[in-house]
Design a protein around this motif. Sequence first.
Motif, PDB file in Angstrom:
ATOM      1  N   GLU A  87       0.829  -1.202   0.000  1.00 23.61           N
ATOM      2  CA  GLU A  87       0.000   0.000   0.000  1.00 23.61           C
ATOM      3  C   GLU A  87       0.865   1.253   0.000  1.00 23.61           C
ATOM      4  O   GLU A  87       0.608   2.199  -0.740  1.00 23.61           O
ATOM      5  N   LEU A  88       1.915   1.272   0.830  1.00 25.59           N
ATOM      6  CA  LEU A  88       2.798   2.431   0.873  1.00 25.59           C
ATOM      7  C   LEU A  88       3.535   2.598  -0.451  1.00 25.59           C
ATOM      8  O   LEU A  88       3.659   3.717  -0.966  1.00 25.59           O
ATOM      9  N   LEU A  89       4.003   1.509  -1.018  1.00 26.93           N
ATOM     10  CA  LEU A  89       4.665   1.582  -2.322  1.00 26.93           C
ATOM     11  C   LEU A  89       3.728   2.174  -3.361  1.00 26.93           C
ATOM     12  O   LEU A  89       4.120   3.044  -4.157  1.00 26.93           O
ATOM     13  N   TRP A  90       2.493   1.723  -3.378  1.00 22.44           N
ATOM     14  CA  TRP A  90       1.516   2.254  -4.337  1.00 22.44           C
ATOM     15  C   TRP A  90       1.309   3.757  -4.136  1.00 22.44           C
ATOM     16  O   TRP A  90       1.263   4.522  -5.110  1.00 22.44           O
ATOM     17  N   GLN A  91       1.203   4.191  -2.889  1.00 23.19           N
ATOM     18  CA  GLN A  91       0.998   5.613  -2.605  1.00 23.19           C
ATOM     19  C   GLN A  91       2.202   6.446  -3.043  1.00 23.19           C
ATOM     20  O   GLN A  91       2.049   7.550  -3.582  1.00 23.19           O
ATOM     21  N   LEU A  92       3.394   5.924  -2.815  1.00 24.58           N
ATOM     22  CA  LEU A  92       4.604   6.647  -3.204  1.00 24.58           C
ATOM     23  C   LEU A  92       4.751   6.701  -4.722  1.00 24.58           C
ATOM     24  O   LEU A  92       5.214   7.708  -5.271  1.00 24.58           O
ATOM     25  N   ALA A  93       4.347   5.636  -5.403  1.00 29.64           N
ATOM     26  CA  ALA A  93       4.363   5.640  -6.867  1.00 29.64           C
ATOM     27  C   ALA A  93       3.311   6.609  -7.412  1.00 29.64           C
ATOM     28  O   ALA A  93       3.548   7.323  -8.394  1.00 29.64           O
ATOM     29  N   LYS A  94       2.175   6.648  -6.760  1.00 24.98           N
ATOM     30  CA  LYS A  94       1.108   7.563  -7.177  1.00 24.98           C
ATOM     31  C   LYS A  94       1.558   9.012  -7.031  1.00 24.98           C
ATOM     32  O   LYS A  94       1.275   9.858  -7.885  1.00 24.98           O
ATOM     33  N   ARG A  95       2.286   9.317  -5.968  1.00 23.51           N
ATOM     34  CA  ARG A  95       2.798  10.675  -5.759  1.00 23.51           C
ATOM     35  C   ARG A  95       3.767  11.063  -6.871  1.00 23.51           C
ATOM     36  O   ARG A  95       3.876  12.237  -7.233  1.00 23.51           O
ATOM     37  N   PHE A  96       4.465  10.069  -7.420  1.00 27.10           N
ATOM     38  CA  PHE A  96       5.464  10.331  -8.454  1.00 27.10           C
ATOM     39  C   PHE A  96       4.851  10.475  -9.846  1.00 27.10           C
ATOM     40  O   PHE A  96       5.426  11.116 -10.724  1.00 27.10           O
ATOM     41  N   GLU A  97       3.689   9.892 -10.053  1.00 28.94           N
ATOM     42  CA  GLU A  97       3.092   9.810 -11.388  1.00 28.94           C
ATOM     43  C   GLU A  97       3.006  11.150 -12.133  1.00 28.94           C
ATOM     44  O   GLU A  97       3.270  11.196 -13.352  1.00 28.94           O
TER      45      GLU A  97
END
Length: 376
Positions: A87-97
């Motif tokens: 979940e944290l990885l997904w959130q951090l990737a989403k912030r980068f998108e």
Amino acid sequence: MKKNIGLWMMLLIGTSISAQAQKAVKEFENWPKGTSPAEIGKRVADRFIVTPHTNFGRPTPPKVITYAETCAWYGALKFAKESNSNELLWQLAKRFEPFFGEKASMIPVPDHVDYCVFGTVPLELYKQTKEKRYLEMGQSIADKQWGPPEGKRVVPESHVFYSKGLTWQTRMWIDDMFMINALQTQAYRATGEKKYLDRAAKEMVVYLDSLQKTNGLFYHAPDVPFFWGRGNGWMAAGMTEILTALPKNHPERTRILKGYETMMASLLKYQTNSGMWRQLIDVPASWEESSGTAMFAYAMVTGVKNGWLSQKTYAPAARKAWLALVSKIDANAEVSDVCEGTNKKNDLQYYLDRKRITGDMHGQAPILWTAAAFLQ
């Protein structure tokens, strides 16, 4: 966020386990309630996710991502990996998108060490997701750092350093040894190409030979004779980053390990009764500062777990530092007593008078690195 197949596949199967075995350390277990690295890391990472892009405490939004935010982002990604948090990885990737679209202009131009360190984030995202667009972005920045001097920041010394096989962005500030080493080491980890590791190692040896003093510590720069806490923290963390990647037979490993061991032994002598280190490490009248303390804790935790440092000697010091740092984290998961951004200056009072900030990413970042190191 685009539902890229590679990312979603990785999120479904989970993050990978560290390839390097780490030994169990009794001092790094049985934490008082609410102080464990898993709990603290999650709190600080969750706070990072909801924090807007920061501009070194200024009210205006930044035009580009600052190095302090980059280092916190890198730390949050490391914590996501070691805590197995999809979940944290997904959130951090989403912030980068958005950097692939409407916020592309916020990617720093790679013409300075503080800007180039941004590349550590897409490289870490690549390592965890295997999406090639992250690799392309991060590797491009790493290669630019060793390309020929170009842009408005070029000075005569840039050409001298470049001719010696160093990055033209060399400036002989100890801060550089995290910014340069983290990026180049990450490029090596992502690609397996030895040239990146050789670059980082050569640069580190030059800084060690030029800047480390007989007491094991480092002046902020050759013309600034003060042992600034966070500056020394950047150096400690930079050596730690590259040592985790250098093979035992690498020709520069012995020299870098010696510099690291000498520094760690010196730091033991200056740790305060509270577990912290000071804004100016060797000045008793100086205030206790969080970001440098967290960087030293990161270096010691990693050293103990990898067998570079004596568990008996250093594990208690690292634990004491961690518990002191936890006391500096408020209800909003923000770290207090963090030195504001600091340029070099040959003036003792300048360093003593630096503002103490709460919530600055300079403090959040190494808390996350250290939490991840405990879990590794």
